[in-house]
Design an enzyme around this catalytic site. Structure first.
Site, PDB file in Angstrom:
ATOM      1  CE  LYS A   1      -3.824  -2.193   2.077  1.00  0.00           C
ATOM      2  NZ  LYS A   1      -3.264  -3.425   2.647  1.00  0.00           N
TER       3      LYS A   1
HETATM    4  O1  LIG Z   1      -9.303  -3.222   1.279  1.00  0.00           O
HETATM    5  C1  LIG Z   1      -8.491  -3.919   1.875  1.00  0.00           C
HETATM    6  C2  LIG Z   1      -7.374  -3.829   1.447  1.00  0.00           C
HETATM    7  C3  LIG Z   1      -6.399  -4.892   1.968  1.00  0.00           C
HETATM    8  N1  LIG Z   1      -6.756  -5.743   2.982  1.00  0.00           N
HETATM    9  C4  LIG Z   1      -5.614  -6.565   3.345  1.00  0.00           C
HETATM   10  O2  LIG Z   1      -5.967  -8.048   3.016  1.00  0.00           O
HETATM   11  C5  LIG Z   1      -5.667  -8.648   4.061  1.00  0.00           C
HETATM   12  C6  LIG Z   1      -7.163  -9.386   4.519  1.00  0.00           C
HETATM   13  O3  LIG Z   1      -6.713 -10.272   5.555  1.00  0.00           O
HETATM   14  P1  LIG Z   1      -7.874 -11.152   6.364  1.00  0.00           P
HETATM   15  O4  LIG Z   1      -7.337 -11.860   7.307  1.00  0.00           O
HETATM   16  O5  LIG Z   1      -8.222 -12.000   5.281  1.00  0.00           O
HETATM   17  O6  LIG Z   1      -8.938 -10.283   6.751  1.00  0.00           O
HETATM   18  C7  LIG Z   1      -4.934  -8.066   5.327  1.00  0.00           C
HETATM   19  O7  LIG Z   1      -3.439  -8.282   4.793  1.00  0.00           O
HETATM   20  C8  LIG Z   1      -5.384  -6.499   4.820  1.00  0.00           C
HETATM   21  O8  LIG Z   1      -4.063  -5.683   5.177  1.00  0.00           O
HETATM   22  C9  LIG Z   1      -7.700  -5.841   3.498  1.00  0.00           C
HETATM   23  O9  LIG Z   1      -8.345  -6.516   4.322  1.00  0.00           O
HETATM   24  N2  LIG Z   1      -8.898  -4.918   2.671  1.00  0.00           N
END
Ligand SMILES: O=c1ccn([C@@H]2O[C@H](COP(=O)(O)O)[C@@H](O)[C@H]2O)c(=O)[nH]1
Length: 309
Positions: free
Chosen positions: A105
């Site tokens: 990001k």
């Molecule tokens: O909108 C967003 C952008 C990035 N993320 C990232 O994805 C994973 C989600 O993790 P989970 O454990 O599956 O919830 C995490 O690395 C976030 O920083 C997001 O969730 N939403």
């Protein structure tokens, strides 16, 4: 790289990404103990533990999936040692043939974005030599600084055959505070989506652009609108599993060709052994629990897509 990602999705029949987001409390005790015995309860010990954890999960799942998404924050919390574990993870996933999406990001003023782009996707010049720093295949980028912040990334992607996923509508509960604000009667995420589509049209792979978008699984209605607004944009969809997204929410993120979206789950896969549904595996077999969780996720998404036909 977008072509390779699509090929791998087609080969595995799995439009999914395993998020390698290793918090230390997800790492089973036996792995932590081994790492601490060697390096002590130190940042080095923690970094070794998360690396060993990642390695076992990758070994148990790489044949089922096209891609992984290591979240850099989970590594940076352990300082330099954590960042080394990030790089080791990226390299190991490449050895296993996986596409690596660096969830970093980034995005800044032009000159700083250029350095981020070079560090994560490109090559840095050192005298007469050139070195790839982290060498991910895709990076996530924050568009809030406007096109100055994005163009250096696009330039490096073009030179290096890499790709981006630009934040359009994020999955978190407060994403609407700014992203849903109306400008000339339309939400900000639509304006951003339209711009991502325009950048994408100038930077096409064979069938989709290598300039992708991030849209959260937790906002299916917005996903449906954005899918139509950005027909040639590949969408990285976080928010499945731990954040509540399910297969049925994802149908409209895909195009009629069955492509166009790739769904991420991090905690739902890597910490599956902690969930009741996978408790039978136990912490010793955590990686097998992750493998089963990957299979279940693929079946859930496939089931939803078939039912919608
Ligand atoms: O909108 C967003 C952008 C990035 N993320 C990232 O994805 C994973 C989600 O993790 P989970 O454990 O599956 O919830 C995490 O690395 C976030 O920083 C997001 O969730 N939403």
């Amino acid at each position: 790289m977008i072509n390779k990602l699509i090929e791998k999705i087609q080969k595995t029949h799995a439009p999914i990404v395993v998020g390698l987001d290793p918090m230390l409390n997800y790492v089973p005790e036996h792995i932590q103990k081994r790492a601490f015995a060697e390096y002590g309860e130190t940042l080095e010990g923690a970094a070794e533990a998360i690396w060993q954890f990642n390695k076992e999960i990758v070994d148990a799942t790489y044949d089922l999936i096209p891609a992984v998404k290591p979240q850099v924050a989970m590594y940076e919390q352990f300082g330099i040692e954590g960042v080394k574990a990030f790089k080791k993870t990226v390299d190991y996933c490449h050895e296993k043939g996986l596409v690596v999406i660096g969830d970093v990001k980034r995005g800044d003023i032009g000159s700083t974005s250029e350095a981020y782009a070079v560090g994560h996707l490109g090559k840095v010049k050192v005298g007469s030599q050139q070195f790839a720093g982290f060498d991910e295949d895709f990076a996530t980028v924050n568009p809030y600084l406007g096109s100055d912040g994005i163009k250096p990334f696009i330039k490096v992607c073009k030179e290096e055959n890499k790709g981006l996923f630009i934040l359009v509508k994020t999955s978190n509960p407060s994403s609407g505070e700014f992203q849903d604000r109306l400008i000339d009667g339309r939400p900000l995420y639509e304006w951003v989506g339209e711009q991502v589509d325009a950048w994408g049209k100038e930077h096409m792979g064979d069938s989709y652009s290598y300039i992708g978008a991030v849209v959260g699984a937790t906002y299916p209605e917005q996903g449906k609108v954005l899918r139509k607004l950005m027909p040639k944009t590949f969408i990285l969809v976080p928010g499945y599993g731990a954040q509540g997204g399910r297969g049925k929410d994802l149908v409209h993120f895909f195009n009629e060709d069955g492509l166009g979206a790739i769904i991420n789950s991090s905690r739902g896969i890597i910490a599956a052994y902690k969930q009741e549904a996978y408790a039978q595996f136990g912490s010793q077999n955590f990686a097998e629990a992750s493998r089963q969780a990957v299979k279940d996720m693929i079946a859930d998404i496939d089931g939803a897509l078939q039912a919608a036909k």
